[in-house]
Design a protein around this motif. Sequence first.
Motif, PDB file in Angstrom:
ATOM      1  N   LEU A  50       0.857  -1.267  -0.059  1.00  0.00           N
ATOM      2  CA  LEU A  50       0.016   0.003   0.064  1.00  0.00           C
ATOM      3  C   LEU A  50       0.861   1.300  -0.149  1.00  0.00           C
ATOM      4  CD1 LEU A  50      -2.876   1.233   0.146  1.00  0.00           C
ATOM      5  CD2 LEU A  50      -2.543   1.139   2.594  1.00  0.00           C
ATOM      6  N   VAL A  51       0.788   1.970  -0.876  1.00  0.00           N
ATOM      7  CA  VAL A  51       1.762   3.454  -1.195  1.00  0.00           C
ATOM      8  C   VAL A  51       0.797   4.537  -1.001  1.00  0.00           C
ATOM      9  CG1 VAL A  51       3.261   2.198  -2.437  1.00  0.00           C
ATOM     10  CG2 VAL A  51       1.443   3.297  -3.707  1.00  0.00           C
ATOM     11  N   GLY A  52      -0.511   4.441  -1.106  1.00  0.00           N
ATOM     12  CA  GLY A  52      -1.317   5.692  -0.894  1.00  0.00           C
ATOM     13  C   GLY A  52      -3.003   5.260  -1.041  1.00  0.00           C
ATOM     14  N   TRP A  53      -3.721   6.240  -0.714  1.00  0.00           N
ATOM     15  CA  TRP A  53      -5.058   6.064  -0.549  1.00  0.00           C
ATOM     16  C   TRP A  53      -5.599   7.507  -0.790  1.00  0.00           C
ATOM     17  CZ3 TRP A  53      -1.848   5.631   3.747  1.00  0.00           C
ATOM     18  CH2 TRP A  53      -2.081   6.648   4.742  1.00  0.00           C
ATOM     19  N   LYS A  54      -7.000   7.337  -1.264  1.00  0.00           N
ATOM     20  CA  LYS A  54      -7.834   8.522  -1.444  1.00  0.00           C
ATOM     21  C   LYS A  54      -9.230   8.245  -0.821  1.00  0.00           C
ATOM     22  CE  LYS A  54      -9.478  12.012  -4.392  1.00  0.00           C
ATOM     23  NZ  LYS A  54     -10.181  12.057  -5.530  1.00  0.00           N
ATOM     24  N   ALA A  55      -9.781   9.123  -0.161  1.00  0.00           N
ATOM     25  CA  ALA A  55     -11.083   9.004   0.337  1.00  0.00           C
ATOM     26  C   ALA A  55     -12.107  10.001  -0.701  1.00  0.00           C
ATOM     27  CB  ALA A  55     -11.475   9.691   1.862  1.00  0.00           C
ATOM     28  N   ASP A  56     -13.250   9.300  -0.955  1.00  0.00           N
ATOM     29  CA  ASP A  56     -14.233  10.290  -1.757  1.00  0.00           C
ATOM     30  C   ASP A  56     -15.381  10.237  -1.129  1.00  0.00           C
ATOM     31  OD1 ASP A  56     -15.477  11.408  -3.791  1.00  0.00           O
ATOM     32  OD2 ASP A  56     -15.551   9.719  -5.288  1.00  0.00           O
ATOM     33  N   TRP A  57     -15.971  11.396  -0.611  1.00  0.00           N
ATOM     34  CA  TRP A  57     -17.272  11.375   0.073  1.00  0.00           C
ATOM     35  C   TRP A  57     -18.347  11.948  -0.731  1.00  0.00           C
ATOM     36  CZ3 TRP A  57     -12.597  13.176   2.542  1.00  0.00           C
ATOM     37  CH2 TRP A  57     -12.097  12.560   3.528  1.00  0.00           C
ATOM     38  N   GLY A  58     -18.081  11.730  -2.025  1.00  0.00           N
ATOM     39  CA  GLY A  58     -19.136  12.058  -3.185  1.00  0.00           C
ATOM     40  C   GLY A  58     -19.233  13.331  -3.311  1.00  0.00           C
ATOM     41  N   ARG A  59     -20.453  14.034  -3.501  1.00  0.00           N
ATOM     42  CA  ARG A  59     -20.555  15.328  -3.753  1.00  0.00           C
ATOM     43  C   ARG A  59     -19.658  16.364  -3.042  1.00  0.00           C
ATOM     44  NH1 ARG A  59     -26.798  16.418  -4.008  1.00  0.00           N
ATOM     45  NH2 ARG A  59     -26.266  17.887  -5.785  1.00  0.00           N
ATOM     46  N   ASN A  60     -19.185  17.431  -3.566  1.00  0.00           N
ATOM     47  CA  ASN A  60     -18.558  18.415  -2.744  1.00  0.00           C
ATOM     48  C   ASN A  60     -19.310  19.217  -2.155  1.00  0.00           C
ATOM     49  OD1 ASN A  60     -16.749  19.991  -1.743  1.00  0.00           O
ATOM     50  ND2 ASN A  60     -15.523  20.123  -3.627  1.00  0.00           N
ATOM     51  N   TRP A  61     -20.093  19.118  -1.262  1.00  0.00           N
ATOM     52  CA  TRP A  61     -20.955  20.052  -0.698  1.00  0.00           C
ATOM     53  C   TRP A  61     -20.437  21.373   0.188  1.00  0.00           C
ATOM     54  CZ3 TRP A  61     -19.840  20.953   4.467  1.00  0.00           C
ATOM     55  CH2 TRP A  61     -19.123  20.048   5.125  1.00  0.00           C
ATOM     56  N   MET A  62     -19.207  21.477   0.501  1.00  0.00           N
ATOM     57  CA  MET A  62     -18.605  22.461   0.876  1.00  0.00           C
ATOM     58  C   MET A  62     -18.633  23.741   0.056  1.00  0.00           C
ATOM     59  SD  MET A  62     -15.162  22.239   2.985  1.00  0.00           S
ATOM     60  CE  MET A  62     -14.583  23.218   4.262  1.00  0.00           C
ATOM     61  N   TRP A  63     -18.630  23.453  -1.214  1.00  0.00           N
ATOM     62  CA  TRP A  63     -18.351  24.720  -2.156  1.00  0.00           C
ATOM     63  C   TRP A  63     -19.931  25.096  -2.933  1.00  0.00           C
ATOM     64  CZ3 TRP A  63     -14.084  26.698  -0.637  1.00  0.00           C
ATOM     65  CH2 TRP A  63     -13.329  25.721  -0.262  1.00  0.00           C
ATOM     66  N   ARG A  64     -20.860  24.758  -2.110  1.00  0.00           N
ATOM     67  CA  ARG A  64     -22.072  25.029  -3.023  1.00  0.00           C
ATOM     68  C   ARG A  64     -22.200  26.564  -2.774  1.00  0.00           C
ATOM     69  NH1 ARG A  64     -26.735  20.971  -1.298  1.00  0.00           N
ATOM     70  NH2 ARG A  64     -25.779  19.168  -2.127  1.00  0.00           N
TER      71      ARG A  64
END
Length: 64
Positions: A50-64
């Motif tokens: 394992l050299v890396g990981w990325k979480a994806d929480w779906g829609r970018n709700w922060m920039w609405r």
Amino acid sequence: MTAANALGEPLNYMGGSPGNEVFLALLKYGGSNLFNRKDRLYLQFRRGRLVGWKADWGRNWMWR
């Protein structure tokens, strides 16, 4: 696979050559029985490690 045991979820193959793959884990946690969360976690492996990981929480709700 050790990563799948640590996460408690199966890993889904996304792509890559043997030993240099990307896997997806769908993590289920939080909320109640009515609102379960499913977050995506992408894991990058090189030479079987394992050299890396990325979480994806779906829609970018922060920039609405």
